[in-house]
Write an enzyme that holds these catalytic residues in place. Structure first.
Site, PDB file in Angstrom:
ATOM      1  N   ASP A 900      -0.191   1.757  -0.285  1.00 49.27           N
ATOM      2  CA  ASP A 900      -1.338   1.019   0.243  1.00 49.27           C
ATOM      3  C   ASP A 900      -1.040   0.480   1.634  1.00 49.27           C
ATOM      4  OD1 ASP A 900      -2.441   1.506  -2.195  1.00 49.27           O
ATOM      5  OD2 ASP A 900      -2.103  -0.499  -3.003  1.00 49.27           O
ATOM      6  N   LYS A 969      -7.953 -13.393   0.301  1.00 49.37           N
ATOM      7  CA  LYS A 969      -7.674 -11.974   0.539  1.00 49.37           C
ATOM      8  C   LYS A 969      -8.928 -11.189   0.905  1.00 49.37           C
ATOM      9  CE  LYS A 969      -5.618  -7.823  -1.445  1.00 49.37           C
ATOM     10  NZ  LYS A 969      -4.877  -7.212  -2.571  1.00 49.37           N
ATOM     11  N   ASP A1177      -7.856   3.430   2.072  1.00 46.87           N
ATOM     12  CA  ASP A1177      -6.553   3.220   2.712  1.00 46.87           C
ATOM     13  C   ASP A1177      -5.441   3.096   1.677  1.00 46.87           C
ATOM     14  OD1 ASP A1177      -7.308   0.818   1.667  1.00 46.87           O
ATOM     15  OD2 ASP A1177      -6.799  -0.391   3.421  1.00 46.87           O
TER      16      ASP A1177
END
Length: 1411
Positions: A900, A969, A1177
């Site tokens: 990641d 986050k 991603d």
């Protein structure tokens, strides 16, 4: 005998509908000799020319002698041809060509540009025929599909009345009409068939001076070969070849390369040109097809000569159908049922298995809807046998669907019959009947399919729309999606793909053959006229679609009929007698309400149906877009790829938006998007399988009603808020009602989520025994890849990901075993430590790993406390199995291991700006431990909140000590992608609800909204402190976007100038000039000229054009019997939505870069033999291949950012928007603002052309015409006129002579990590830096040109007093310091911000770039 009959029918069908047989061309077992030759790797030797059989051109007629298309010879080279790649069989391994992963440079100064249409005339609608040209073309295609030649003739006459004879659209329309005449005559030939076609061609094309092209002659030549014989046939062929020669060598070349000819026809065509080509080789004999073999049997089934065994329903002795798997319910999934295994086929077992899977995939796509209908029927018959008749509570959903389908089908058939009757006999009485508008489209689809699709779609919408007032059950939305389903089914039935893979290969082979047979070298092609060809290409893909209004009407019609037909029988106990009562009630009802101030209609299912969908298995409801059992078809065009029979699009575009599709069609046809298409093929060909061990545990937990991780429990631990007493105050009742609403919303949301998970489990159950399943991929308009099957795929949440693993296995090796342990730590949430620490984490918890894998539900359940519990369980099982094996390093692992990125958007910003500090924050710089920007932001937020708490802030005191990494986050991650401040507040609110699950309202804290808003502000402030290096680039992108979205094109400028000078050009040159023009048409034309319709368009490093689709479209009201439905009439010329365009541009640009990085990585992985999957991603591969993947990821990122991406974007913008002007806003109180105001005041009342000057602060379109005139004079060769242009004064020249970047008023786009409110100082600082550089660059450019723009002093209308007042440095009494005025400026762009000194190659040494 049966085989001979089969051959006869195959030959007839070959001429009747070649596209229907295209699939059989990929089955080499129909022609073993061809397959053996194709399998040979030795070069094919050309036979000597004199050894070929000498013969005259044969007499061809489909009624006597022809060759079937169902052979491999159409796509295989004959013995004389030179070696070439050949047609790739669908079950052979597809290897990417070497070098496909290379990032090639391209010239940004020559971008792909599809010009917008200026305007188009419309014709009056009568008997459903009329409208704009695109609608007429769509109607023409629909009529020709169903054989309504009379209506098609009327439409053709309308088109002729609108277009000039030379317009490509007119030629194309006549060609498809001529082709339809040929198709109909071919099915029912008569002695006069050819005569009728020739007479039509002479009267409709020759006499009207409509120039034929290659397609015209191809149809006439094929007709001559089909309907004529002997000398008459030969003379006709020579005549049309001579006529084609008169039209030019390119026309003849296109005819000879045409893929429409059969082999016999093409052979005859070439032999009729002995002076241009050598004689072609003799045709091979048609291979014998024996019905006694499995391959022959499959071929006969495919062509409809034998019944398809997959359509039979075999009774299954099982307790109930409700829990039966989707795999068992579809006969196709039963081994040996439906598709016969090709035992007789030559080749090894792997080749046979792949061929078998291919046949099963074709059948799965063909029979999905039919199989679902049969399944509904089987459910109902089961109940009938048990004596259950109509009682709702005893019936599964599938049996109800059969009941509704059976009731709906007669109504659909009745409507179709009524429509045919009206269309066949149009009269004054039925002229206003709506079926004139949708009739030809309705006739294209079988009533059975319409009924099934309607029932299936409504139930799916009910399943997804459990919550009240959801979009999926809105009448407008439901009507449109049902209409789309009907359109897709019609296109599948008609096989109207633009060009099949077979046709493309045939064209390629024939082109190669012609180059060898040619006696002379062909000359270069004449370049086509750009405007006409481009226009045809731009509109071509739209012409076979259903108009939005028709699609919506069809959907509304089907929905209306379903609401009439669908009923349910409910039971209830009589409270007095205790007897059970039965009542038949409508299954759905229509109601209206208000949403955001607008009146909206919904379809509401009966509450018993809603309850049933929530609690029962829902297999066999969805009928399309399931995972595939064979490798997806490679993408070769916008609609060719993925599924083999179901039509899809390679780019997911906004419904009805044509801009992205137009650019994509052009880019694909030019070969620009080859790498993107190859990348999608790589993602799609990775084989997966269901993780049966995880599935077993998941089903046990599901059936037990447990809620583990994201799995919703069967019984929610929620209680309805207790109602206050009757004497409670109004405030208490208000609070109670608010809690009840929250309770209902939360409960409905959980029910909806459980229903969705039910879908996923049923699909996993269906495919659990498949060794290999595949997920075809497509991309959104930014290039981001997504699997096409929507329900179960690896992009889903934790449950879906845990159910999937790679089908191919690889030995772990020592490194792979280490990465498997690291992966376990990552999944558990221990992902910010070093790799050694993560590996040790797995070893320290080895007992827990073994307990989780051995006793997942009855043990200590350590895995359930992980961040991704179900994926953690899968990893525990994989690690246990590896460690229990004799040699763990030799264990064959299939579990995907993830790598990641660290806030990937910020990684791209740091690389674009060369920002060293930013690169360090997101692991681009080498370090001993991974950097975590989320933790860094969380710590800063904690410090700021603690400071406020010391000051006694009540909100700070409430949340002090509650901030975690998880709280910040999502906001940090999405800030770079343009999340708004209010969007960030909602993200934080979701986290606070988890932290405070039992929040009670107090006088000081009435809700969690206020603390969420407070925390969001702190997150933005913290991010602005940590990451400010990308702000110049972000401002530059926003400034460019603002100018583009307020610009007019050079075509618009020319039209405005002509209008001011009295020249009237209503439409493009291809349209006829109308004799009279109404005031309404003139106003519409003027509005079209003055509309801001320029979208932000750029090209990714992989040459994919990205077109932002945000426009303000006109609303069209469609009247249906249910209600009036408002739909957007989308087109390429709608006004752009400036706010959405600007907000979306920076994040979409970054998305296009991370999509490029992913595709480049996928291509290289394929080249290196790695299985690769991606979730944006997050990149996946086998554990043993992680080191190679890491090298590939770093290399791809370095290759991308070693180029000047922003500089290339600036060069592309300069070329793409050359000649445009934009409306800039400047501060009126500045010196340049006062000068422009003085010029406008002096020119007030002066007529320039036809329109008087407007208000002082407005930039009128008269000024556009004046500036265009000035530019024409400056570029004139006549010195006198050039001098006149140099002395001419316009507001634009005043600005150019007095440029002041501080006078510019930019759209206040919040910079990274800042809100609009607090970004003032930083924003102004960045703005002055960027625009100041632009002003200096412009001064240098003006100095180099040697021509100074004329200032206000050159204008004769400016008095000395006005000149002095304009130059005084004092505020005006009439102008506020904050007021703005507009001015038209040439569309130029600021210089690219200077890049920092950080070296992107350093990330090759970063261990934690992706980890």
């Amino acid at each position: 005998m049966l085989a001979r009959a089969a051959r006869r029918k195959l030959r007839r069908d070959a001429f009747r509908s070649p596209t229907q047989l295209s699939e059989q061309l990929t089955l080499p077992w129909l022609c073993p000799a061809q397959m053996r030759r194709a399998a040979s790797t030795s070069p094919i030797t050309a036979l000597p020319l004199d050894s070929r059989l000498q013969r005259q051109p044969p007499s061809l007629s489909p009624r006597h002698k022809t060759r079937s298309l169902a052979t491999a010879a159409d796509v295989q080279p004959s013995a004389f041809t030179a070696p070439f790649d050949g047609f790739m069989q669908p079950w052979t391994t597809r290897m990417q060509p070497p070098g496909i992963a290379k990032l090639e440079s391209w010239d940004p100064a020559n971008p792909l540009i599809v010009h917008d249409a200026v305007g188009a005339p419309e014709s009056r609608v009568r008997f459903g025929i009329g409208g704009d040209p695109v609608e007429l073309h769509q109607n023409l295609h629909a009529c020709l599909r169903v054989g309504r030649m009379d209506r098609a003739t009327a439409i053709l006459e309308r088109l002729v009345s609108l277009y000039n004879p030379s317009a490509p659209e007119v030629i194309e329309a006549h060609n498809i009409f001529l082709q339809a005449m040929f198709d109909l005559a071919e099915q029912n030939p008569t002695p006069t068939s050819m005569t009728e076609m020739e007479e039509w061609y002479d009267s409709h094309m020759v006499r009207r001076v409509i120039e034929p092209n290659a397609d015209t002659f191809v149809t006439l030549l094929r007709a001559s070969m089909t309907f004529l014989e002997g000398a008459e046939r030969d003379n006709a062929i020579r005549k049309y070849l001579d006529m084609a020669q008169e039209c030019g060598a390119d026309v003849v070349r296109d005819i000879n390369e045409s893929e429409e000819f059969t082999d016999e026809e093409w052979d005859a065509l070439i032999r009729f040109q002995p002076t241009q080509y050598k004689k072609p080789p003799p045709l091979e004999e048609v291979p014998e097809i024996q019905a006694s073999t499995s391959a022959g049997y499959a071929a006969l089934v495919a062509h409809g000569l034998l019944p398809n065994p997959a359509h039979r329903i075999t009774p299954v002795a099982q307790k109930g159908y409700g829990l039966q798997t989707l795999k068992q319910s579809l006969n196709m999934f039963d081994s040996g049922a439906g598709v016969l295994y090709p035992h007789e086929m030559e080749g090894d077992k792997e080749t046979k298995d792949r061929a078998y899977a291919y046949m099963r995939q074709l059948q799965l796509e063909t029979d999905s809807t039919t199989a679902a209908i049969e399944r509904w029927k089987a459910e109902d018959e089961k109940l009938q046998d048990m004596g259950i008749h109509g009682v709702l509570k005893s019936k599964p959903v599938q049996a109800l669907m059969w009941q509704w389908y059976s009731a709906l089908l007669p109504l659909v058939k009745k409507e179709v019959a009524r429509t045919k009757a009206v269309l066949s006999a149009p009269t004054a009485d039925n002229q206003t009947d709506e079926c004139h508008k949708y009739g030809p489209y309705l006739e294209q689809c079988d009533p059975e399919k319409i009924a099934a699709l309607t029932v299936s779609r409504v139930i799916q919408s009910c399943a997804r729309g459990i919550r009240d007032d959801t979009n999926s059950l809105r009448v407008a939305v439901l009507s449109n999606v049902i209409g789309e389903d009907i359109e897709q089914e019609a296109n599948i039935t008609a096989r109207q793909k633009f060009q099949t893979s077979l046709q493309k290969e045939r064209k390629r082979v024939r082109k190669a053959l012609l180059s060898q047979l040619a006696l002379t070298s062909p000359g270069p092609r004449i370049a086509p006229k750009p405007n006409g060809i481009e226009q045809t290409q731009r509109d071509g893909f739209i012409k076979t679609e259903f108009p939005t209004a028709v699609r919506t009407r069809l959907g509304a019609l089907a929905l209306e009929l379903l609401m009439q037909a669908a009923t349910v029988t409910v039971t209830a106990d009589d409270p007095k007698t205790g007897k059970q009562l039965h009542s038949t009630q409508p299954a759905f009802h229509h109601h209206t309400g208000f949403m955001q101030g607008k009146r909206v209609g919904w379809v509401s299912p009966h509450h018993e149906i809603t309850s049933k969908i929530r609690t029962e298995p829902v297999h066999n409801i969805a009928t399309v877009n399931l995972p595939m059992v064979f490798e997806p078809q490679p993408w070769t065009s916008f609609t060719e790829g993925g599924y083999y029979k179901s039509r899809g699009s390679v780019i997911r575009t906004k419904a009805g938006d044509t801009s992205q599709r137009a650019y994509a069609h052009s880019a694909i046809s030019n070969g620009d998007m080859d790498k993107v298409l190859k990348g999608l093929d790589v993602l799609g060909k990775v084989p997966w399988q269901i993780n049966s061990d995880v599935f077993t545990v998941m089903t046990r937990a599901w059936n037990a009603g447990e809620g583990i991780g994201a799995m919703v429990p069967a019984q929610l631990d929620m209680k309805l808020p207790e109602e206050p007493p009757s004497n409670a105050s109004h405030e208490e009742r208000r609070k109670w009602m608010k809690k009840v609403k929250e309770y209902e919303n939360l409960k409905s949301g959980f029910h909806s989520q459980r229903c969705y998970q039910n879908f996923q489990l049923e699909i996993a159950r269906a495919f659990i025994r498949e060794e290999k399943i595949y997920f075809p991929h497509s991309v959104d308009f930014r290039g981001r890849a997504y699997p096409v099957p929507p329900l179960l795929n690896h992009i889903g949440a934790d449950l879906a990901r845990s159910l999937l693993r790679f089908s191919n296995g690889k030995e772990l090796g020592t490194v792979g075993l280490q990465w498997l342990k690291v992966h376990l730590a990552n999944l558990y949430g221990y992902d910010k430590a070093s790799f050694r620490e993560r590996e040790q984490f797995a070893m320290d918890n080895l007992d827990e790993v073994y307990d989780s894998a051995t006793n997942p539900l009855v043990g200590r359940r350590w895995w359930t406390r992980a961040e991704d519990p179900w994926q953690c369980l899968a990893c525990c099982m994989e690690l246990k199995n590896a460690l229990d094996s004799p040699d763990p390093t030799r264990f064959i692992s299939r579990l995907p291991v993830h790598q990641d990125g660290t806030c990937n958007g910020l990684q791209h910003y740091a690389a674009l700006g060369g920002d060293h500090a930013g690169a360090s924050q997101v692991n681009l710089e080498p370090s001993d431990r991974p950097q975590d920007i989320y933790t860094g932001v969380a710590e800063l937020v904690k410090e700021m909140i603690a400071e406020d708490a010391k000051k006694g802030d009540p909100v700070a005191l409430f949340v002090d000590g509650k901030i975690t990494r998880k709280v910040v986050k999502r906001t940090v991650m999405t800030n770079v992608y343009g999340v708004t401040f209010m969007g960030a507040k909602l993200q934080v609110l979701d986290e606070l609800k988890e932290i405070f699950p039992n929040f009670e309202e107090t006088p000081h804290m009435r809700s969690l909204q206020k603390p969420a808003l407070y925390i969001a502000g702190k997150i933005f402030a913290a991010l602005g402190k940590i990451f400010n290096g990308a702000q110049e680039i972000q401002y530059w992108l926003g400034e460019c976007g603002e100018r583009i979205t307020t610009s007019i094109t050079s075509e618009q400028i020319k039209g405005i100038q002509d209008r001011m000078e009295g020249k009237l050009h209503l439409y493009e040159s291809k349209y006829k000039t109308p004799k009279r023009t109404s005031e309404t048409a003139l106003k519409k034309m003027h509005k079209n000229m003055e509309t801001f319709k320029t979208s932000i368009i750029w090209t990714t490093p992989l040459k994919m054009p990205v077109v932002q689709p945000y426009r303000k479209h006109d609303v069209q009201i469609i009247k249906t019997k249910i209600q009036e439905i408002s739909v957007f009439k989308r087109n390429m010329t709608g006004t752009v939505d400036k706010r959405k365009q600007l907000q979306a541009f920076p994040p979409n640009f970054i998305h296009s870069l991370d999509a490029t990085h992913m595709i480049l990585s996928a291509l290289k992985c394929s080249e290196m033999g790695l299985d690769f999957a991606a979730v944006h991603d997050s990149f996946w591969t086998h554990a043993a291949d992680i080191p190679n993947l890491n090298t590939i990821l770093r290399d791809a990122f370095v290759r991308m950012h070693s180029e000047d991406i922003i500089g290339r974007l600036a060069a592309e913008f300069k070329a793409r928007y050359a000649g445009s002007m934009y409306r800039a806003s400047i501060i009126a109180a500045t010196p340049v603002g006062r000068k422009i105001a003085a010029w406008r005041k002096a020119h007030r009342g002066v007529k320039h052309g036809l329109t008087p000057e407007a208000k002082i602060r407005d930039a009128s379109f008269v000024e556009v015409a004046l500036e265009a005139k000035r530019q024409d004079l400056l570029n004139c060769d006549d010195p006198a006129k050039r001098k006149e242009g140099e002395e001419m004064v316009t507001p634009t020249s005043i600005w150019l002579a007095n440029q002041d970047p501080k006078a510019m008023a930019s759209f206040r786009l919040a910079l990274l990590g800042q809100t609009k409110k607090e970004s003032g100082d930083m924003f102004d600082e960045v703005k002055d830096k960027v625009l100041g550089a632009e002003a200096e660059a412009n001064k240098d450019e003006i100095a180099a040109s040697g021509v100074e723009p004329a200032d206000i002093s050159n204008d004769p209308l400016i008095t000395s007093e006005a000149f002095e007042a304009a130059n005084e440095d004092r505020p005006s009494r009439h102008v506020s310091p904050h007021s703005l005025l507009n001015v038209w400026l040439p569309l130029t762009f600021p210089p690219v911000p200077k890049k920092g000194n950080w070296d992107v190659t350093r990330l090759r040494e970063s261990k934690y770039f992706f980890s």
